[in-house]
Design a protein around this motif. Structure first.
Motif, PDB file in Angstrom:
ATOM      1  N   THR B  65      46.288  17.637  70.024  1.00  7.67           N
ATOM      2  CA  THR B  65      47.659  18.029  70.362  1.00  7.67           C
ATOM      3  C   THR B  65      47.635  19.050  71.498  1.00  7.67           C
ATOM      4  OG1 THR B  65      48.166  17.753  68.041  1.00  7.67           O
ATOM      5  CG2 THR B  65      49.819  18.879  69.380  1.00  7.67           C
ATOM      6  N   TYR B  66      46.774  20.041  71.357  1.00  5.45           N
ATOM      7  CA  TYR B  66      46.699  21.063  72.394  1.00  5.45           C
ATOM      8  C   TYR B  66      46.230  20.459  73.710  1.00  5.45           C
ATOM      9  CZ  TYR B  66      45.923  25.613  74.508  1.00  5.45           C
ATOM     10  OH  TYR B  66      45.990  26.698  75.331  1.00  5.45           O
ATOM     11  N   LEU B  67      45.299  19.512  73.602  1.00  4.86           N
ATOM     12  CA  LEU B  67      44.795  18.846  74.814  1.00  4.86           C
ATOM     13  C   LEU B  67      45.926  18.120  75.536  1.00  4.86           C
ATOM     14  CD1 LEU B  67      42.243  17.732  76.451  1.00  4.86           C
ATOM     15  CD2 LEU B  67      42.500  15.729  75.014  1.00  4.86           C
ATOM     16  N   PHE B  68      46.750  17.424  74.779  1.00  2.30           N
ATOM     17  CA  PHE B  68      47.815  16.659  75.428  1.00  2.30           C
ATOM     18  C   PHE B  68      48.896  17.566  75.971  1.00  2.30           C
ATOM     19  CE2 PHE B  68      46.467  12.953  72.539  1.00  2.30           C
ATOM     20  CZ  PHE B  68      45.531  12.562  73.481  1.00  2.30           C
ATOM     21  N   LEU B  69      49.040  18.762  75.352  1.00  3.18           N
ATOM     22  CA  LEU B  69      50.003  19.720  75.909  1.00  3.18           C
ATOM     23  C   LEU B  69      49.486  20.328  77.198  1.00  3.18           C
ATOM     24  CD1 LEU B  69      51.177  21.616  72.710  1.00  3.18           C
ATOM     25  CD2 LEU B  69      52.562  20.170  74.203  1.00  3.18           C
ATOM     26  N   LYS B  70      48.210  20.715  77.196  1.00  2.00           N
ATOM     27  CA  LYS B  70      47.681  21.511  78.300  1.00  2.00           C
ATOM     28  C   LYS B  70      46.966  20.677  79.363  1.00  2.00           C
ATOM     29  CE  LYS B  70      48.101  25.911  77.797  1.00  2.00           C
ATOM     30  NZ  LYS B  70      49.077  26.646  78.644  1.00  2.00           N
ATOM     31  N   GLY B  71      46.358  19.580  78.949  1.00  2.00           N
ATOM     32  CA  GLY B  71      45.548  18.803  79.892  1.00  2.00           C
ATOM     33  C   GLY B  71      44.077  19.074  79.720  1.00  2.00           C
ATOM     34  N   THR B  72      43.259  18.297  80.425  1.00  2.00           N
ATOM     35  CA  THR B  72      41.810  18.377  80.218  1.00  2.00           C
ATOM     36  C   THR B  72      41.205  19.668  80.764  1.00  2.00           C
ATOM     37  OG1 THR B  72      41.610  17.046  82.210  1.00  2.00           O
ATOM     38  CG2 THR B  72      41.347  15.914  80.113  1.00  2.00           C
ATOM     39  N   GLY B  73      42.016  20.508  81.356  1.00  2.00           N
ATOM     40  CA  GLY B  73      41.519  21.814  81.803  1.00  2.00           C
ATOM     41  C   GLY B  73      41.009  22.681  80.673  1.00  2.00           C
ATOM     42  N   ILE B  74      41.411  22.370  79.440  1.00  2.00           N
ATOM     43  CA  ILE B  74      40.891  23.183  78.327  1.00  2.00           C
ATOM     44  C   ILE B  74      39.437  22.851  78.038  1.00  2.00           C
ATOM     45  CG2 ILE B  74      43.180  23.387  77.281  1.00  2.00           C
ATOM     46  CD1 ILE B  74      42.196  21.365  75.141  1.00  2.00           C
ATOM     47  N   TRP B  75      38.945  21.779  78.601  1.00  2.00           N
ATOM     48  CA  TRP B  75      37.526  21.432  78.424  1.00  2.00           C
ATOM     49  C   TRP B  75      36.672  22.119  79.485  1.00  2.00           C
ATOM     50  CZ3 TRP B  75      38.136  15.375  77.887  1.00  2.00           C
ATOM     51  CH2 TRP B  75      38.651  15.085  76.615  1.00  2.00           C
ATOM     52  N   GLY B  76      35.380  21.969  79.330  1.00  2.48           N
ATOM     53  CA  GLY B  76      34.478  22.603  80.286  1.00  2.48           C
ATOM     54  C   GLY B  76      34.276  21.811  81.565  1.00  2.48           C
ATOM     55  N   GLY B 134      36.594   5.201  70.743  1.00  2.00           N
ATOM     56  CA  GLY B 134      37.749   4.794  71.525  1.00  2.00           C
ATOM     57  C   GLY B 134      38.695   5.937  71.843  1.00  2.00           C
ATOM     58  N   LEU B 135      38.682   6.982  71.014  1.00  5.14           N
ATOM     59  CA  LEU B 135      39.573   8.123  71.273  1.00  5.14           C
ATOM     60  C   LEU B 135      39.205   8.831  72.571  1.00  5.14           C
ATOM     61  CD1 LEU B 135      39.826   9.796  67.760  1.00  5.14           C
ATOM     62  CD2 LEU B 135      41.620   8.584  68.989  1.00  5.14           C
ATOM     63  N   PHE B 136      37.912   8.879  72.883  1.00  3.99           N
ATOM     64  CA  PHE B 136      37.482   9.761  73.968  1.00  3.99           C
ATOM     65  C   PHE B 136      37.965   9.336  75.350  1.00  3.99           C
ATOM     66  CE2 PHE B 136      34.663  11.345  70.691  1.00  3.99           C
ATOM     67  CZ  PHE B 136      34.838  12.704  70.863  1.00  3.99           C
ATOM     68  N   PRO B 137      37.822   8.072  75.730  1.00  6.22           N
ATOM     69  CA  PRO B 137      38.345   7.718  77.056  1.00  6.22           C
ATOM     70  C   PRO B 137      39.841   7.991  77.149  1.00  6.22           C
ATOM     71  CG  PRO B 137      36.990   5.944  76.188  1.00  6.22           C
ATOM     72  CD  PRO B 137      37.168   6.928  75.094  1.00  6.22           C
ATOM     73  N   ILE B 138      40.552   7.754  76.042  1.00 10.66           N
ATOM     74  CA  ILE B 138      41.998   7.994  76.078  1.00 10.66           C
ATOM     75  C   ILE B 138      42.283   9.479  76.269  1.00 10.66           C
ATOM     76  CG2 ILE B 138      44.094   7.823  74.686  1.00 10.66           C
ATOM     77  CD1 ILE B 138      42.910   5.239  73.543  1.00 10.66           C
ATOM     78  N   MET B 139      41.519  10.305  75.558  1.00  6.47           N
ATOM     79  CA  MET B 139      41.696  11.750  75.740  1.00  6.47           C
ATOM     80  C   MET B 139      41.321  12.159  77.157  1.00  6.47           C
ATOM     81  SD  MET B 139      40.471  13.651  72.297  1.00  6.47           S
ATOM     82  CE  MET B 139      39.160  12.662  71.652  1.00  6.47           C
ATOM     83  N   HIS B 140      40.256  11.529  77.659  1.00  2.00           N
ATOM     84  CA  HIS B 140      39.758  11.918  78.969  1.00  2.00           C
ATOM     85  C   HIS B 140      40.766  11.612  80.067  1.00  2.00           C
ATOM     86  CE1 HIS B 140      36.845  12.813  82.044  1.00  2.00           C
ATOM     87  NE2 HIS B 140      35.895  12.962  81.176  1.00  2.00           N
ATOM     88  N   MET B 141      41.653  10.670  79.802  1.00  2.00           N
ATOM     89  CA  MET B 141      42.663  10.354  80.803  1.00  2.00           C
ATOM     90  C   MET B 141      43.615  11.511  81.028  1.00  2.00           C
ATOM     91  SD  MET B 141      43.937   6.575  80.104  1.00  2.00           S
ATOM     92  CE  MET B 141      42.910   5.915  78.871  1.00  2.00           C
ATOM     93  N   GLY B 142      43.714  12.387  80.049  1.00  2.00           N
ATOM     94  CA  GLY B 142      44.656  13.498  80.202  1.00  2.00           C
ATOM     95  C   GLY B 142      46.059  13.083  79.833  1.00  2.00           C
ATOM     96  N   ALA B 147      47.950   5.267  78.671  1.00  2.00           N
ATOM     97  CA  ALA B 147      46.700   4.519  78.440  1.00  2.00           C
ATOM     98  C   ALA B 147      46.881   3.027  78.652  1.00  2.00           C
ATOM     99  CB  ALA B 147      46.186   4.786  77.028  1.00  2.00           C
ATOM    100  N   TYR B 148      48.103   2.527  78.445  1.00  3.31           N
ATOM    101  CA  TYR B 148      48.292   1.083  78.596  1.00  3.31           C
ATOM    102  C   TYR B 148      48.118   0.632  80.040  1.00  3.31           C
ATOM    103  CZ  TYR B 148      52.967   2.284  80.239  1.00  3.31           C
ATOM    104  OH  TYR B 148      54.004   2.812  80.947  1.00  3.31           O
ATOM    105  N   TRP B 149      48.051   1.557  80.969  1.00  6.22           N
ATOM    106  CA  TRP B 149      47.800   1.178  82.363  1.00  6.22           C
ATOM    107  C   TRP B 149      46.414   0.559  82.538  1.00  6.22           C
ATOM    108  CZ3 TRP B 149      49.940   5.292  86.343  1.00  6.22           C
ATOM    109  CH2 TRP B 149      51.331   5.376  86.175  1.00  6.22           C
TER     110      TRP B 149
END
Lengths: 399, 471
Positions: B65-76, B134-142, B147-149
């Motif tokens: 949830t936090y990732l989708f709010l903030k974007g992948t910037g919360i990762w390293g 399967g969750l990871f690529p979707i998360m990685h998209m930001g 994702a349906y694209w």
């Protein structure tokens, strides 16, 4: 031979093998004479390259026999039991190939661009001289053949001893050696093909090359052994022992190896093609231009597509006649593959098939088969005291 | 030249070793396996394990949830290391998801009847692992809502996926694999769901399992179609086992980054996937067979065979490492050579050497039969291999990116707490699903074991207690 062994080859079968042996010997001698003529008539480089095609193919077949033999000790299965003795005979041709490596070692400076006089000023050659130098090259060839002969010797000896004594420990010993043996085979063969074939283009490299050639060797060996097995299947003791199920399994294994070969070849092609890096792409530029692309196309269609479709059919795999034709066909197309590995490195401008490219594989093949048939009739055709023999013979029978 | 099929006089078939304990029969097998689901009380052990795993799942949901709010910037991740934990974990989970289909499809085609006791569990594990992957690529998209694209569909924007990219092939490879695995697993479940329906004591259980059983009555025609469907699905699934990790390896190898672009990658990735998959099956199976008293169904023969598969695939992985190392020198390419040198001595060298210890040195103990049959040691080895395979992906992804061609663009990668939360969260999700699976579905295929017990269709008749070659 053991008199009361039910699997000793019948006189009729031995007679057959003798006949095949003489025929093969004649082919071998004629081929060798042709090669001697070729040696004096053609340029030495061409002679060496053609010789290398023949040498690589038949060494590969002998070594494939050794590899399959160790694999079947590890995996078990009825298919392995039925062809074990043929594989053993195939592996016992390794000393012959060791003799035949001498011309390659003698002709290093004619065959390998990195050993040409004055090649050292090329950067790639200069940087690799720690590995690619003539003394080390020769020493490695001797080491490889030494290791392979040792494996071959032990596995053959224990298997014969098992016939005689039936000692259960021998089965365990054979298994125990085969595991590390496969690892040793994979590593030594990888470096051997790097030396003997890959280094024909000293700038080029591919990490899957060793594995690809090992799979090809196993396929050559399996096709040869299946063809020979079916040749013997109509005479006692094999007549009545081989079931359709055995043939089906061997056919499936041929299909699997054909697919594995295609998979590895395709992986190498697509990765190098898409990367398009100068030091790698030269391999496919040589092979996909100037007429060579037709050989590549033939390999795609007839080393993969055609046998793949044939071997999908259960009926063709279970019928000894058709399976033998497919096996013989695979042997031929395997030689084309080895030709494609060697020759395009040299005739870059346009496709060229020298008559020696046919004479060498046939000549060496004649010698190989002759020696192979000689070895094959030395032992009973099934390992009488192997622990799973009854189970293997019952494979495909309802009882 | 026909080969006549003459019957020959031979002693009885040599026993192949206990695939199933001698004390089991048709009744005990059904009762034991159906009983775990229908009659066994939900124990404290299960509740505690499930609770812990469920906490992990909640953590995953929170982090996502936090990732989708903030974007992948919360990762390293940042330049130059733009692929971090998400890709490492994706490849790790997908790899684990290879054992199930290998066991159920390829071993079915090879007539290996020992697979019968472990295939259901391994397939379930596969499905859950693929779900986590399967969750990871979707998360990685930001922007996960787009994702349906990834799918090609006619649209007014004239927007199509890049068909020449292996990343797009991944979409098809993984979704096909997940679909076939799910169908295969479900088809195998139908006869067992019918058994549960017939044995269930509560109305709601009868209804739920009845719906799952799709009207299965066990008639000869049902069985005949069932067998045919299983074989067809096995044939379909077999190339998929190879294709998925091949495509995953293309994700790396098609790029021209040193350490990624190498032709051994496809077979070596597939072998690594099977390696980690079997390691995970052992990690889960060894405790489960103890807690649920399944020792006579999942026998030492299974354990030993799985250990052997692990050793074999581990050796292929070792071969891959060696080829990479040798050819990075043999290529005489500055960047290739530096890449391997940097792996061995650079800032991530400890990870590299840990990986060598876990993946290459540890499995060598599996040559020894005593190790393969010692449950505690084998369990530890399997966990070390799991860690090793994770490290392998970490080393491949990070070390190749962090120092590429231009020293001016070198950098470092440090995972953040959110990276770890999501990784550990998927472990929680995986375990949650495993716990639910064990509670709701017979974890071993009842009907396939029924054919193995004495009196079953495929049992080696008469079963004699004889010395066994490979235990």
């Amino acid at each position: 031979m053991i008199a009361d062994n039910p699997y000793t080859l019948s006189p009729a079968a031995v007679n057959d093998l003798r006949k095949h042996q003489s025929t093969a010997l004649i082919v071998g001698i004629v081929g060798m004479l042709a090669m001697v003529v070729g040696f004096f008539l053609t340029e030495h480089g061409q002679f060496m390259r053609s010789y290398l095609v023949g040498f690589m193919f038949w060494t590969g077949t002998a070594m494939g026999c050794l590899a399959l033999m160790m694999i079947q000790y590890m995996s078990g299965g009825a298919w392995g039991m039925m062809i074990r003795r043929s594989l053993e005979a195939g592996s016992r041709t390794i000393p012959l190939m060791m003799l035949l490596v001498i011309p390659i070692l003698a002709g290093v400076t004619v065959l390998y661009p990195w050993a040409f006089p004055g090649a050292d000023h090329l950067k790639a050659v200069h940087d690799k001289r720690l590995y690619l130098n003539v003394p080390f090259f020769v020493a490695r060839a001797i080491l490889f053949f030494g290791v392979w002969c040792l494996l071959m010797f032990l596995l053959n000896r224990w298997s014969l001893e098992q016939d005689r004594t039936g000692d259960i420990n021998l089965a365990r010993k054979l298994e125990k050696l085969s595991g590390p043996g496969i690892v040793i085979y994979a590593f030594t063969m990888t470096f051997a093909v790097t030396d003997w074939v890959m280094s024909l283009d000293p700038t080029w490299f591919s990490t899957v090359y060793g594995l690809l050639l090992c799979v090809g060797q196993c396929l050559s060996a399996l096709a040869t052994i299946v063809a020979v097995l079916i040749l013997m299947a109509d005479k006692p003791p094999l007549a009545g022992l081989i079931t359709k199920r055995h043939l089906h399994d061997l056919g499936k294994l041929m299909l699997a190896l054909t697919m594995l070969w295609a998979y590895l070849s395709f992986s190498q092609l697509i990765l190098i093609w898409s990367g398009n890096l100068p030091e790698e792409i030269s391999y496919y530029i040589n092979r996909l231009n100037g007429g060579w692309e037709w050989v590549g196309g033939i390999l795609l269609a007839f080393h993969f597509g055609f046998p793949f479709l044939l071997l999908l059919s259960q009926a063709l795999k279970k019928n000894p006649k058709t399976l033998r034709i497919i096996a013989c066909y695979i042997i031929v197309i395997r030689i084309v593959d080895v030709f494609w590995l060697v020759e395009p490195n040299f005739n870059k401008a346009h496709f060229q098939l020298h008559w020696l490219d046919l004479a060498a594989p046939i000549g060496i093949g004649g010698l190989w088969f002759s020696y192979f048939f000689y070895q094959l009739r030395q032992r009973p055709i099934l390992p009488v005291n192997a622990p799973d023999l009854e189970k293997a013979l019952n494979h495909g029978r309802h009882h | 030249m026909a080969i006549p099929l003459q019957p020959i006089e031979l002693p009885d078939e040599v026993p192949v070793g206990p695939i199933i304990g001698p004390e089991e029969n048709l009744t005990t097998v059904t009762d034991k396996l159906a009983g775990i689901v229908l009659r066994r009380k939900t124990g404290y052990g299960w509740l505690m394990g499930f609770g812990l795993a469920f906490c992990g799942t909640m953590m995953l949901l929170m982090a996502m949830t936090y990732l989708f709010l903030k974007g992948t910037g919360i990762w390293g991740i940042n330049m130059p290391v733009a692929w971090g934990f998400a890709i490492v974990n994706f490849v790790w989970w997908i790899g684990i998801g290879h054992a199930g289909t290998l066991i159920s499809a390829i071993l079915l085609l090879l007539n290996q009847s020992w697979r019968n006791a472990i295939n259901r569990y391994a397939e379930a594990m596969t499905l859950f692992a693929v779900a986590c992957a399967g969750l990871f690529p979707i998360m990685h998209m930001g922007r996960a809502w787009l994702a349906y694209w990834l799918l090609p569909y006619p649209n007014t924007m004239q927007l199509w996926p890049q068909f020449r990219s292996p990343l797009d092939w991944d979409v098809f490879a993984v979704s096909t694999y997940a679909t076939i695995s799910l169908v295969f697993w479900y088809v195998g479940l139908i006869p067992d769901a019918a058994s549960l329906r017939d044995q269930a004591e509560h109305r709601w259980q009868q209804v739920v399992y009845g719906i799952m059983a799709l009207g299965w009555r066990g008639s000869a025609r049902h069985w005949q179609r069932y067998e045919k469907a299983s074989l067809l699905l096995a044939g379909l699934a077999t190339p998929l086992v190879l294709s998925v990790h091949t495509v995953v390896s293309f994700d790396f190898a098609v790029a021209i980054i040193p350490g990624w672009h190498t032709t051994i990658f496809p077979p070596y990735f597939v072998a690594g996937a099977v390696y980690s998959g079997f390691a995970m099956v052992l990690t889960l199976m060894i405790p489960v067979r103890k807690f649920y008293h399944l020792e006579s169904l999942v026998t030492m023969r299974h354990i030993n065979n799985m250990a052997k598969v692990m050793l074999t695939t581990g050796l292929i992985v070792g071969y891959g490492y060696m080829m990479e190392a040798f050819f990075s020198w043999y290529s005489t390419n500055t960047y290739e050579g530096f890449m391997y040198w940097n792996r061995m001595t650079g800032p991530y060298a400890p990870y590299f050497w840990c990986l060598i210890f876990c993946n290459i040195i540890t499995p060598q103990f599996l040559w020894i039969k005593r190790v393969r049959t010692n449950l505690i040691i084998l369990w530890i080895v399997s966990i070390i291999v799991n860690i090793g395979m994770w490290l392998e992906r970490f080393v491949i992804v990070i070390t190749s990116l962090h120092r590429d061609f231009l020293p001016s663009s070198w950098g470092m990668y440090y995972p953040t707490a959110w990276d770890w939360a999501i990784y550990i969260g998927t472990l929680g999700l995986f375990m949650t699903l495993i716990y639910l699976f064990m509670r709701a579905i017979p974890m071993i295929t009842i009907h396939e074991l029924r054919v193995l017990v004495p009196g079953g269709v495929r049992s080696p008749q008469p079963v004699q207690p004889q010395p066994v070659k490979n235990i």
